[in-house]
Design an enzyme around this catalytic site. Structure first.
Site, PDB file in Angstrom:
ATOM      1  N   ILE A   1      -7.667   1.976  -0.817  1.00 24.49           N
ATOM      2  CA  ILE A   1      -7.346   2.787   0.365  1.00 24.49           C
ATOM      3  C   ILE A   1      -5.870   3.181   0.272  1.00 24.49           C
ATOM      4  CG2 ILE A   1      -7.108   2.740   2.884  1.00 24.49           C
ATOM      5  CD1 ILE A   1      -9.472   0.723   2.892  1.00 24.49           C
ATOM      6  N   LEU A   2      -5.602   4.466   0.411  1.00 26.27           N
ATOM      7  CA  LEU A   2      -4.221   4.949   0.330  1.00 26.27           C
ATOM      8  C   LEU A   2      -3.616   5.014   1.730  1.00 26.27           C
ATOM      9  CD1 LEU A   2      -4.779   7.790  -2.299  1.00 26.27           C
ATOM     10  CD2 LEU A   2      -3.879   5.479  -2.709  1.00 26.27           C
TER      11      LEU A   2
ATOM     12  N   ALA B   1      -6.750   9.822   6.814  1.00 26.00           N
ATOM     13  CA  ALA B   1      -6.172   8.474   6.837  1.00 26.00           C
ATOM     14  C   ALA B   1      -7.168   7.434   7.328  1.00 26.00           C
ATOM     15  CB  ALA B   1      -4.926   8.473   7.713  1.00 26.00           C
TER      16      ALA B   1
ATOM     17  N   ASP C   1     -13.535   6.932   5.580  1.00 24.77           N
ATOM     18  CA  ASP C   1     -14.862   7.551   5.733  1.00 24.77           C
ATOM     19  C   ASP C   1     -14.981   8.396   6.996  1.00 24.77           C
ATOM     20  OD1 ASP C   1     -15.599   6.376   3.335  1.00 24.77           O
ATOM     21  OD2 ASP C   1     -16.318   4.565   4.315  1.00 24.77           O
TER      22      ASP C   1
ATOM     23  N   ARG D   1       0.828  -1.210   0.000  1.00 23.69           N
ATOM     24  CA  ARG D   1       0.000   0.000   0.000  1.00 23.69           C
ATOM     25  C   ARG D   1       0.866   1.266   0.000  1.00 23.69           C
ATOM     26  NH1 ARG D   1      -5.156  -0.449   0.723  1.00 23.69           N
ATOM     27  NH2 ARG D   1      -4.973  -2.444   1.780  1.00 23.69           N
TER      28      ARG D   1
ATOM     29  N   ASN E   1     -13.826  13.428  -0.515  1.00 24.88           N
ATOM     30  CA  ASN E   1     -14.502  12.173  -0.869  1.00 24.88           C
ATOM     31  C   ASN E   1     -16.013  12.365  -0.780  1.00 24.88           C
ATOM     32  OD1 ASN E   1     -14.666   9.350  -1.474  1.00 24.88           O
ATOM     33  ND2 ASN E   1     -15.086   8.953   0.686  1.00 24.88           N
ATOM     34  N   THR E   2     -16.736  11.543  -1.523  1.00 20.16           N
ATOM     35  CA  THR E   2     -18.175  11.444  -1.317  1.00 20.16           C
ATOM     36  C   THR E   2     -18.500  10.005  -0.970  1.00 20.16           C
ATOM     37  OG1 THR E   2     -20.385  11.730  -2.266  1.00 20.16           O
ATOM     38  CG2 THR E   2     -18.618  11.168  -3.797  1.00 20.16           C
ATOM     39  N   HIS E   3     -19.394   9.839  -0.015  1.00 20.11           N
ATOM     40  CA  HIS E   3     -19.722   8.497   0.477  1.00 20.11           C
ATOM     41  C   HIS E   3     -21.241   8.324   0.457  1.00 20.11           C
ATOM     42  CE1 HIS E   3     -19.168   4.822   2.763  1.00 20.11           C
ATOM     43  NE2 HIS E   3     -20.174   5.206   3.528  1.00 20.11           N
TER      44      HIS E   3
END
Ligand code: GRF
Length: 187
Positions: A92-93, A140, A143, A65, A105-107
């Site tokens: 996932i970074l 990190a 969400d 990763r 981000n949009t969730h």
């Protein structure tokens, strides 16, 4: 007359790219990045936006990763990107990413409810009558991060996961663009 250069936006996508399409229809996107072969690549092409694939080859527990994240960051930095909009990005970074660039981000749920990859299915399974979407600063922690905007979507009696997700995405395509426009232009 001279002024500061306008901020440069990148969109990260892994799927059908309908959010990318909505963003690119309204805002200048300097770079699209994908982590696998996906429809979003042809959306980028249709909009004339450079698209780079940082191919993820390992989906197992040995996935490097940190190395993968560095490759992504190197490409963002080479394109002088200031803001990254994740739009259905599937990797996932590592934490380093979020110190170096501003990620949004949009969730597809009303966070903090239903974090994770199956937010729409989990909301349906739980039996909530209202769900929705959340645009937030990505950090990190998956969400998490400060919430920038939310909007509710009613769950209907005969909803399937696909039908409900599409109704949520209709809202995301408007809400995410509005938030990004404000961030990018102050308008
Ligand atoms: C959106 O619902 C987004 O919140 C989620 O993935 C979906 C992307 O949709 N992370 P699309 O691939 O742009 O149609």
């Amino acid at each position: 007359m001279s002024g500061a250069a306008p901020p440069r936006l990148a969109v990260l996508a892994s799927g059908t790219g309908t959010l990318l399409d909505a963003i690119a229809s309204e805002l200048a996107v300097s770079l699209v990045m994908v982590d696998r072969e996906c429809v979003a690549e042809s959306v980028a092409e249709r909009h004339g936006i450079p698209c780079e694939r940082v191919q993820r080859t390992d989906f197992g527990t040995g996935f490097d990763r940190v190395g993968y994240t560095r490759a992504v960051l190197d490409r963002l930095s080479a394109s002088r990107i200031d803001v990254v909009a994740m739009a259905g990005w599937g990797t996932i970074l590592s934490p380093e990413a979020f110190d170096r660039v501003r990620f949004i981000n949009t969730h597809p749920s009303l966070l903090p409810s239903f974090k994770g990859w199956h937010a729409v299915r989990d909301a349906l399974d739980y039996g909530v009558k209202v769900t929705g979407c959340t645009v937030h600063v990505a950090t990190a922690e998956l969400d998490e991060g400060p919430i920038l905007a939310q909007e509710a979507v009613a769950v209907l009696g005969d909803d399937t996961e696909a039908v409900l997700h599409e109704r949520i995405k209709e809202v995301e395509r408007r809400l995410y663009v509005d938030v990004l426009r404000t961030l990018m232009t102050g308008a």
